[in-house]
Enzyme design. Sequence first.
Site, mmCIF file in Angstrom:
data_model
loop_
_atom_site.group_PDB
_atom_site.id
_atom_site.type_symbol
_atom_site.label_atom_id
_atom_site.label_comp_id
_atom_site.label_asym_id
_atom_site.label_seq_id
_atom_site.Cartn_x
_atom_site.Cartn_y
_atom_site.Cartn_z
ATOM 1 N N CYS A 129 66.524 59.584 21.067
ATOM 2 C CA CYS A 129 65.722 58.415 20.659
ATOM 3 C C CYS A 129 64.246 58.611 21.016
ATOM 4 O O CYS A 129 63.395 57.942 20.432
ATOM 5 C CB CYS A 129 66.268 57.166 21.323
ATOM 6 N N GLN A 134 67.058 50.945 17.257
ATOM 7 C CA GLN A 134 67.193 52.398 17.366
ATOM 8 C C GLN A 134 68.481 52.866 16.687
ATOM 9 O O GLN A 134 68.478 53.809 15.892
ATOM 10 C CB GLN A 134 67.210 52.789 18.863
ATOM 11 N N HIS A 144 69.827 48.569 22.318
ATOM 12 C CA HIS A 144 68.649 48.979 21.546
ATOM 13 C C HIS A 144 69.078 49.040 20.070
ATOM 14 O O HIS A 144 69.174 50.125 19.473
ATOM 15 C CB HIS A 144 68.145 50.333 22.047
ATOM 16 N N ARG A 153 60.860 43.267 23.755
ATOM 17 C CA ARG A 153 61.390 44.344 24.613
ATOM 18 C C ARG A 153 61.356 43.810 26.037
ATOM 19 O O ARG A 153 60.268 43.573 26.583
ATOM 20 C CB ARG A 153 60.544 45.608 24.475
ATOM 21 N N ASP A 201 69.769 61.193 25.788
ATOM 22 C CA ASP A 201 68.647 60.320 26.142
ATOM 23 C C ASP A 201 68.317 60.575 27.612
ATOM 24 O O ASP A 201 69.054 61.279 28.313
ATOM 25 C CB ASP A 201 69.064 58.849 25.885
ATOM 26 N N ARG A 208 62.615 54.592 12.053
ATOM 27 C CA ARG A 208 62.528 53.296 12.736
ATOM 28 C C ARG A 208 61.778 52.281 11.867
ATOM 29 O O ARG A 208 62.201 51.133 11.702
ATOM 30 C CB ARG A 208 61.787 53.456 14.084
HETATM 31 N N1 CP Z 1 62.786 55.198 21.023
HETATM 32 C C1 CP Z 1 61.956 54.233 21.404
HETATM 33 O O1 CP Z 1 62.322 53.046 21.424
HETATM 34 O O2 CP Z 1 60.717 54.660 21.759
HETATM 35 P P1 CP Z 1 59.598 53.788 22.479
HETATM 36 O O3 CP Z 1 60.095 53.486 23.858
HETATM 37 O O4 CP Z 1 58.376 54.656 22.482
HETATM 38 O O5 CP Z 1 59.395 52.526 21.697
HETATM 39 N N1 NVA Z 2 67.307 54.475 27.571
HETATM 40 C C1 NVA Z 2 65.873 54.533 27.404
HETATM 41 C C2 NVA Z 2 65.512 54.381 25.984
HETATM 42 C C3 NVA Z 2 64.037 54.477 25.683
HETATM 43 C C4 NVA Z 2 63.734 54.275 24.237
HETATM 44 C C5 NVA Z 2 65.236 53.451 28.242
HETATM 45 O O1 NVA Z 2 65.742 52.317 28.253
HETATM 46 O O2 NVA Z 2 64.239 53.729 28.902
#
Ligand code: CP
Ligand code: NVA
Length: 329
Positions: free
Chosen positions: A269, A139, A136, A109, A230, A297
Amino acid sequence: MLDLAPRIGSKDLSRILDLSPHEVMPCLELGLSLKADNRPYRNAFAQRSIVLLFEKPSLRTRVSFEIGFSLLGGTAVYLDHEHRPIGVRETIADYGRNLERWCHCIVARTMSHATIEALSAHTKIPVINALSNLHHPCQALADFMTLVERGFDFTHDRLVWIGDGNNVCHSLIEMAATVGCGIVVVTPPGSEPNESILRDAQARACRSGASIEVTNDPARVQGAFALYTDTWTSMGEPENPQRIKTFRPYQVNAAMMAMAGSETLFMHCLPAHRGEEVTDQVIDSPCSIVFDQAENRMHMQNALMLNLLTTPTSDPLSRTSTDATRSIR
Ligand code: CP
Ligand code: NVA
């Protein structure tokens, strides 16, 4: 029966378009069958390990990868890079070349999507994007598994995204383009999805028959099978109160759900910012499937790793640095 033959051509998953339609559909099916009964796969990851490196916070992604991988017999190691991005202490290439000597897969990440691409370029083991500023994919795979569970028909039903044209939105657009369904993306002016990602998705949609519409008109939520939103400010983005004002008419509240339709499902998400992009009334209502998305997930990521981690090149012990080391073994 346990079938560990590689089915995914790509070594990595940096974005959904890395997968072909012929790879996505069996992956969704495997996710569903793992959820129903994972017993045939309980030792599938024995003697295998993954590293999770995160430059941003996480609940769902971290826990679902760690617990999911260990449920199938593997070991997951978490590397916290929230306060020291990778590439600072040593180069990204050197970092990756170390990791590939010990583990079978890197789950990353990162702040920048370029970091995912650099890790992919410099390592032989699979690299899975666990969220970057642009994509992502894990997701979106889990979300489509959740839609299938709910009876989503790719040929007739439409997913509607409302809010920021962000990383999650990009991956859902790419999924729609891959499976050939309809997606409508509703954003405030100036927050539309990335143009180059849209172009790539449109090219795939031409072959799959998907329809992708981008609009600023909230009335286009009408007829949605599911309405997805989101956060208005993603991790790593600066807070901008002026920009946030433009999102207010796009909040998913009872009136917005009523406009969408009486059967419309609500998706997110997570984490949710209650009172901003969604109200408590909607996210806590029976039409909300947000915790199914979170649950799925784990099953979807295990399905993905069953594919990616079973290719010959994914095994560190099958490609040691020199013939000499091989003969010692
Ligand atoms: N939806 C998602 O990726 O959640 P987290 O940021 O908690 O991993
Ligand atoms: N768009 C959000 C998704 C979190 C899972 C972010 O990048 O923070």
